[in-house]
Enzyme design. Structure first.
Site, PDB file in Angstrom:
ATOM      1  N   SER A   1       0.856  -1.174   0.000  1.00 47.53           N
ATOM      2  CA  SER A   1       0.000   0.000   0.000  1.00 47.53           C
ATOM      3  C   SER A   1       0.895   1.227   0.000  1.00 47.53           C
ATOM      4  O   SER A   1       1.940   1.232   0.659  1.00 47.53           O
ATOM      5  CB  SER A   1      -0.888   0.061   1.249  1.00 47.53           C
ATOM      6  OG  SER A   1      -1.954  -0.840   1.171  1.00 47.53           O
TER       7      SER A   1
ATOM      8  N   GLU B   1      -0.737  18.647  -6.670  1.00 46.00           N
ATOM      9  CA  GLU B   1      -2.050  18.681  -7.309  1.00 46.00           C
ATOM     10  C   GLU B   1      -3.013  17.655  -6.710  1.00 46.00           C
ATOM     11  O   GLU B   1      -4.091  17.459  -7.243  1.00 46.00           O
ATOM     12  CB  GLU B   1      -1.876  18.429  -8.804  1.00 46.00           C
ATOM     13  CG  GLU B   1      -0.937  19.425  -9.496  1.00 46.00           C
ATOM     14  CD  GLU B   1       0.542  19.056  -9.371  1.00 46.00           C
ATOM     15  OE1 GLU B   1       0.840  18.003  -8.763  1.00 46.00           O
ATOM     16  OE2 GLU B   1       1.380  19.832  -9.867  1.00 46.00           O
ATOM     17  N   SER B   2      -2.656  16.970  -5.632  1.00 43.54           N
ATOM     18  CA  SER B   2      -3.508  16.086  -4.820  1.00 43.54           C
ATOM     19  C   SER B   2      -2.803  14.763  -4.491  1.00 43.54           C
ATOM     20  O   SER B   2      -1.841  14.790  -3.760  1.00 43.54           O
ATOM     21  CB  SER B   2      -4.912  15.890  -5.381  1.00 43.54           C
ATOM     22  OG  SER B   2      -5.635  17.115  -5.314  1.00 43.54           O
TER      23      SER B   2
ATOM     24  N   HIS C   1      -3.033   0.130  -3.923  1.00 46.30           N
ATOM     25  CA  HIS C   1      -3.084  -1.046  -3.065  1.00 46.30           C
ATOM     26  C   HIS C   1      -2.989  -2.261  -3.974  1.00 46.30           C
ATOM     27  O   HIS C   1      -3.695  -2.327  -4.990  1.00 46.30           O
ATOM     28  CB  HIS C   1      -4.379  -1.088  -2.253  1.00 46.30           C
ATOM     29  CG  HIS C   1      -4.564   0.135  -1.414  1.00 46.30           C
ATOM     30  ND1 HIS C   1      -3.832   0.368  -0.274  1.00 46.30           N
ATOM     31  CD2 HIS C   1      -5.347   1.221  -1.573  1.00 46.30           C
ATOM     32  CE1 HIS C   1      -4.179   1.535   0.234  1.00 46.30           C
ATOM     33  NE2 HIS C   1      -5.094   2.077  -0.531  1.00 46.30           N
TER      34      HIS C   1
ATOM     35  N   CYS D   1      -6.402  18.246  -8.807  1.00 41.05           N
ATOM     36  CA  CYS D   1      -7.166  19.476  -8.993  1.00 41.05           C
ATOM     37  C   CYS D   1      -6.463  20.256 -10.090  1.00 41.05           C
ATOM     38  O   CYS D   1      -5.253  20.155 -10.283  1.00 41.05           O
ATOM     39  CB  CYS D   1      -7.265  20.277  -7.701  1.00 41.05           C
ATOM     40  SG  CYS D   1      -5.720  20.668  -6.925  1.00 41.05           S
TER      41      CYS D   1
END
Lengths: 127, 127
Positions: free
Chosen positions: B55, B62-63, B68, B83
């Site tokens: 994980s 930008e985010s 996983h 974004c």
């Protein structure tokens, strides 16, 4: 559940902008949310973006809990991704809703790895 | 785009199990994917879960980009949340598909904060 994971796409509106701008506050709220759900926290990372907004993630043994905030819109987008059925995600979302001072919470649930047979231990945390 | 963010929910099937079990390999592939998209990497964190699976997340200006893996099912679930419109997410997904040796890639696109007017600078990275 005939899927490997479950993900909630959550949108909080009408939040307190000051809280959404505070990375330490957001980190603590997200950690409390993970713990309230019964998740096992592995690590976390939160960042403040100039001039506004916080992004961060809590990695849990059962997958992750991520947030991005837009204080200028009193808005926060949260993702809660888990594998297994042991985690009580709604309990964590209630903690977040109160912490953010949100007027409303919209939740969309998505199955991940649908149709792929879970292994017998899928109800247990992976870590 | 009348939304604050865009998120791709991506499922890779028929992957090489050995690659899905290797946290260092997965971390490097995710970082290359972020860079190929034109994203600005802020930090990253990857973890191996016993006996199988990785994980991890790359936080970008930008985010975020999260993964996983289920080596026992040759399966990986990826989330790419951005974004602004500057990031070429498909270029990053192509990098990941090749790196994981995936036979197939299924992509669902979701708007986040839909209906909330973007601010004029929404096309720029936040960091």
């Amino acid at each position: 559940m005939n899927a490997l994971g479950k993900q909630l796409l959550v949108e909080f509106t009408g939040c307190e902008p000051g809280r959404l701008s505070d990375p330490e506050f957001i980190a603590q709220a997200m950690l409390r949310a993970a713990q309230a759900s019964g998740a096992t926290v592995v690590t976390h990372s939160f960042h403040h973006f100039a001039p506004l907004g916080v992004s961060g993630v809590v990695i849990i043994s059962e997958s992750h809990l991520a947030i991005h905030t837009w204080p200028e819109h009193a808005f926060a987008a949260v993702d809660y991704f888990t594998c297994g059925s042991r985690i009580e995600m709604p309990l964590g979302l209630d903690v977040l809703k109160e912490a953010l001072g949100a007027a409303a919470m919209d939740v969309v649930s998505v199955q991940r790895g649908a149709g792929i047979a879970p292994i017998p231990s899928a109800g247990l945390p992976r870590g």
